[in-house]
Design a protein around this motif. Structure first.
Motif, PDB file in Angstrom:
ATOM      1  N   VAL A   1       4.252  18.949 -36.154  1.00 24.35           N
ATOM      2  CA  VAL A   1       3.561  18.361 -37.297  1.00 24.35           C
ATOM      3  C   VAL A   1       2.323  19.202 -37.600  1.00 24.35           C
ATOM      4  N   LEU A   2       2.180  19.556 -38.857  1.00 29.57           N
ATOM      5  CA  LEU A   2       1.069  20.411 -39.291  1.00 29.57           C
ATOM      6  C   LEU A   2       1.017  21.693 -38.471  1.00 29.57           C
ATOM      7  N   GLY A   3       2.191  22.194 -38.121  1.00 33.08           N
ATOM      8  CA  GLY A   3       2.261  23.429 -37.352  1.00 33.08           C
ATOM      9  C   GLY A   3       1.913  23.288 -35.886  1.00 33.08           C
ATOM     10  N   ARG A   4       1.777  22.065 -35.404  1.00 31.09           N
ATOM     11  CA  ARG A   4       1.401  21.830 -34.010  1.00 31.09           C
ATOM     12  C   ARG A   4       2.556  21.183 -33.252  1.00 31.09           C
TER      13      ARG A   4
ATOM     14  N   LYS B   1      -2.597  27.197 -32.265  1.00 33.73           N
ATOM     15  CA  LYS B   1      -2.898  25.814 -32.615  1.00 33.73           C
ATOM     16  C   LYS B   1      -2.652  24.918 -31.408  1.00 33.73           C
TER      17      LYS B   1
ATOM     18  N   GLY C   1      -1.477  15.119 -44.195  1.00 33.03           N
ATOM     19  CA  GLY C   1      -1.922  16.462 -43.856  1.00 33.03           C
ATOM     20  C   GLY C   1      -3.128  16.451 -42.951  1.00 33.03           C
ATOM     21  N   SER C   2      -3.280  15.386 -42.176  1.00 33.00           N
ATOM     22  CA  SER C   2      -4.486  15.215 -41.371  1.00 33.00           C
ATOM     23  C   SER C   2      -4.182  14.371 -40.141  1.00 33.00           C
ATOM     24  N   THR C   3      -5.025  14.551 -39.108  1.00 28.79           N
ATOM     25  CA  THR C   3      -4.967  13.671 -37.943  1.00 28.79           C
ATOM     26  C   THR C   3      -6.164  12.724 -37.924  1.00 28.79           C
TER      27      THR C   3
ATOM     28  N   ILE D   1       1.057  11.470 -40.357  1.00 30.86           N
ATOM     29  CA  ILE D   1       0.286  12.705 -40.174  1.00 30.86           C
ATOM     30  C   ILE D   1       0.758  13.762 -41.164  1.00 30.86           C
ATOM     31  N   GLU D   2       2.075  13.883 -41.318  1.00 29.26           N
ATOM     32  CA  GLU D   2       2.617  14.860 -42.265  1.00 29.26           C
ATOM     33  C   GLU D   2       2.203  14.540 -43.699  1.00 29.26           C
TER      34      GLU D   2
END
Length: 420
Positions: free
Chosen positions: A70-73, A31, A332-334, A328-329
C-alpha cells in the motif's frame, strides 16, 4: 544552424538522469514497511479463534502485497498474544505503540481484551480494528473514535433469534444462561430488553464462571426454572463443553438460542448437538465471491489439519483488514484523522461482503451493520463441514441495536495525529 551540446555536457546530463533514476529506485526500496500488529489470545479457550482470525488478516495482507503493498510500502503483519488478562492486554498495546512503533492494531477476539487495548490506542490516536469480538458494549459504552468493530454483536443475533423463538411458543417465559464476563453480561442486558420488546418475560438467570467448572450443574439450574425459551450467552470452547451435556430432546421441549456460535466452536465437535444460533457467514453460502474465497483459503492452508474450511471469524478478519488497507489506498495517507473519516463513511456491496445485503460502517458507533444469518447444526460426523444449515437471513436494518445511536465517540479534533 542546429546547435548541439558539447559531448561533455551531454554525458553529464545522461549521468544526472541515471543518478536520478537510481535515487528514485533506492528511495522507493527504502520505504519503511507498514507494520500491523495482530493481537489475539493464542492459548486458552479462544486459541482456535485467534488462529482463524490471523489467517483472515494474513490473506488480506498477502493480497495487497502481491500487487505492491500500500502506497508503495510492504505490509508486515506481526503477532502478539495479549492474553485474556485485561491489564496485561493494556500493557501489550502500550508496548506495541511506544516501543514497537506499529502502525495499527487489529484482532482481540475477547471483548474485555478489545475494550482494554482500544482504550490505550485511543490515547495515542492509533487505529484499532476490532475484527471479532461481539459484546454489544463494544459499540456503545466501550466505543472509541479510533476503534472500528467489524463483527456483529450479540444484540444483533439475539434480536433475530429471540423474535423467532418467542413467536414459536405460546408461553413466553425466558431463562438466561450467562457467562460471567464483559461479553456475557453485555449480551444478557441486551437480551432482556429484546425479550420485553417481543412480549416475553425473563423469569431467571443462571450465571456461570468463565472457567465453567460444572456445566452439568448449570444445566440443572436451568431445568429447575419453568420456561419456554433459554437464551444462552456462553462463548468459546465453553459452548462445546456445555452442549455436550444436553440431550437433543431438550431442544424439542424448549426453544434454546445461542447469541453467536463461531465455526471454531462447531467444527471441532461435529457430534455435539446445537440449538438455533446466529452467524455472519458460512463457507457454503451461495453468494458471489464465496466459492473463490474458500478456494483461496483451502489452497493457502491446505497443509494444516485444523479448520480446513474457513468460517465466520476468518471471513470477518479478512474483510476488516482489507477495509483498513483499502482506506489507506483511497486516502493516499496513513494519517489517523484521514483514515477515520474514510472508514466512517465506508459502505460495501453484498457482493464485496459475500453476504446477501449491503453493509455499512455506522458513523455513530463505529460498528459494522451487516446481514445476520439464523442457523442450526445437523451433526454429520462423517462430513462435519456440511453440518451447518442456514435457515434464513435478516438485513442490517432489522437487527440493528438501537442503543448504538447513543454511543459517544471522542471528538476527532481532540485526538493526536498519528501517521505511521
Amino acid at each position: 544552424m542546429k546547435k548541439t551540446l558539447p559531448r561533455t555536457w551531454a554525458l553529464l546530463g545522461l549521468s544526472l538522469l541515471v543518478a536520478c533514476a537510481s535515487w528514485a529506485q533506492t528511495s522507493a526500496a527504502a520505504k519503511a514497511p507498514l507494520v500491523i500488529a495482530h493481537v489475539a489470545p493464542t492459548s486458552g479457550r479462544f486459541a482456535l479463534h485467534a488462529e482463524a482470525d490471523r489467517r483472515g488478516a494474513e490473506m488480506a495482507v498477502e493480497e495487497f502485497n502481491a500487487r505492491g503493498g500500500v502506497l508503495g510500502r510492504e505490509v508486515v503483519l506481526v503477532a502478539r498474544d495479549p492474553t485474556l488478562d485485561k491489564a496485561r492486554a493494556a500493557q501489550v498495546a502500550q508496548q506495541l505503540i511506544t516501543e514497537g512503533k506499529v502502525g495499527f492494531l487489529l484482532g482481540a477476539i475477547d471483548s474485555g481484551v478489545a475494550a482494554s487495548m482500544s482504550a490505550v490506542c485511543q490515547q495515542y490516536g492509533v487505529l484499532f480494528i476490532n475484527t471479532n469480538s461481539s459484546a454489544p458494549s463494544e459499540a456503545v459504552e466501550n466505543a472509541h473514535r479510533s476503534k472500528f468493530t467489524f463483527d456483529a454483536n450479540g444484540a444483533n443475533f439475539n434480536r433475530a433469534l429471540l423474535q423467532y423463538a418467542l413467536a414459536q411458543r405460546p408461553g413466553k417465559r425466558v431463562v438466561l444462561l450467562t457467562e460471567d464476563n464483559d461479553w456475557g453480561r453485555s449480551n444478557a442486558a441486551a437480551s432482556r430488553a429484546i425479550v420485553a420488546e417481543y412480549g416475553g418475560s425473563v423469569v431467571g438467570e443462571v450465571m456461570v464462571p468463565v472457567a465453567l467448572p460444572d456445566p452439568a450443574g448449570a444445566l440443572r439450574q436451568v431445568a429447575a426454572m419453568a420456561a419456554e425459551v433459554v437464551a444462552v450467552n456462553v462463548s468459546g470452547s465453553n459452548q462445546i463443553r456445555l452442549f455436550a451435556h444436553i440431550d437433543p430432546a431438550v431442544f424439542e421441549a424448549q426453544s434454546w438460542v445461542v447469541g453467536e456460535v463461531d465455526w471454531e466452536e462447531l467444527y471441532p465437535a461435529p457430534g455435539t448437538p446445537r440449538p438455533l444460533y446466529g452467524t455472519t457467514w458460512a463457507w457454503n453460502l451461495d453468494t458471489p465471491g464465496t466459492a473463490q474465497f474458500v478456494a483461496r483459503y483451502r489452497e493457502r492452508y491446505r497443509h494444516t489439519q485444523r479448520l480446513p474450511y474457513p468460517g465466520d471469524v476468518t471471513h470477518a478478519a479478512y474483510l476488516a483488514t482489507k477495509a483498513l488497507l483499502t482506506a489507506i489506498e483511497r486516502t493516499g495517507s496513513t494519517d489517523n484523522h484521514a483514515l477515520i473519516r474514510a472508514l466512517e463513511g465506508m459502505r460495501w456491496s453484498a457482493r464485496e461482503r459475500m453476504q446477501h445485503d449491503d453493509a455499512y460502517m455506522d458513523p455513530q458507533s463505529h460498528h459494522l451493520q451487516q446481514t445476520i444469518y439464523i442457523a442450526t447444526w445437523k451433526p454429520r460426523p462423517d462430513r462435519p463441514e456440511l453440518s451447518q444449515v442456514i435457515l434464513g437471513h435478516l438485513p442490517p436494518a432489522q437487527v440493528r441495536y438501537a442503543p448504538e445511536g447513543g454511543a459517544r465517540l471522542e471528538p476527532l479534533a481532540g485526538m493526536p495525529h498519528y501517521a505511521p
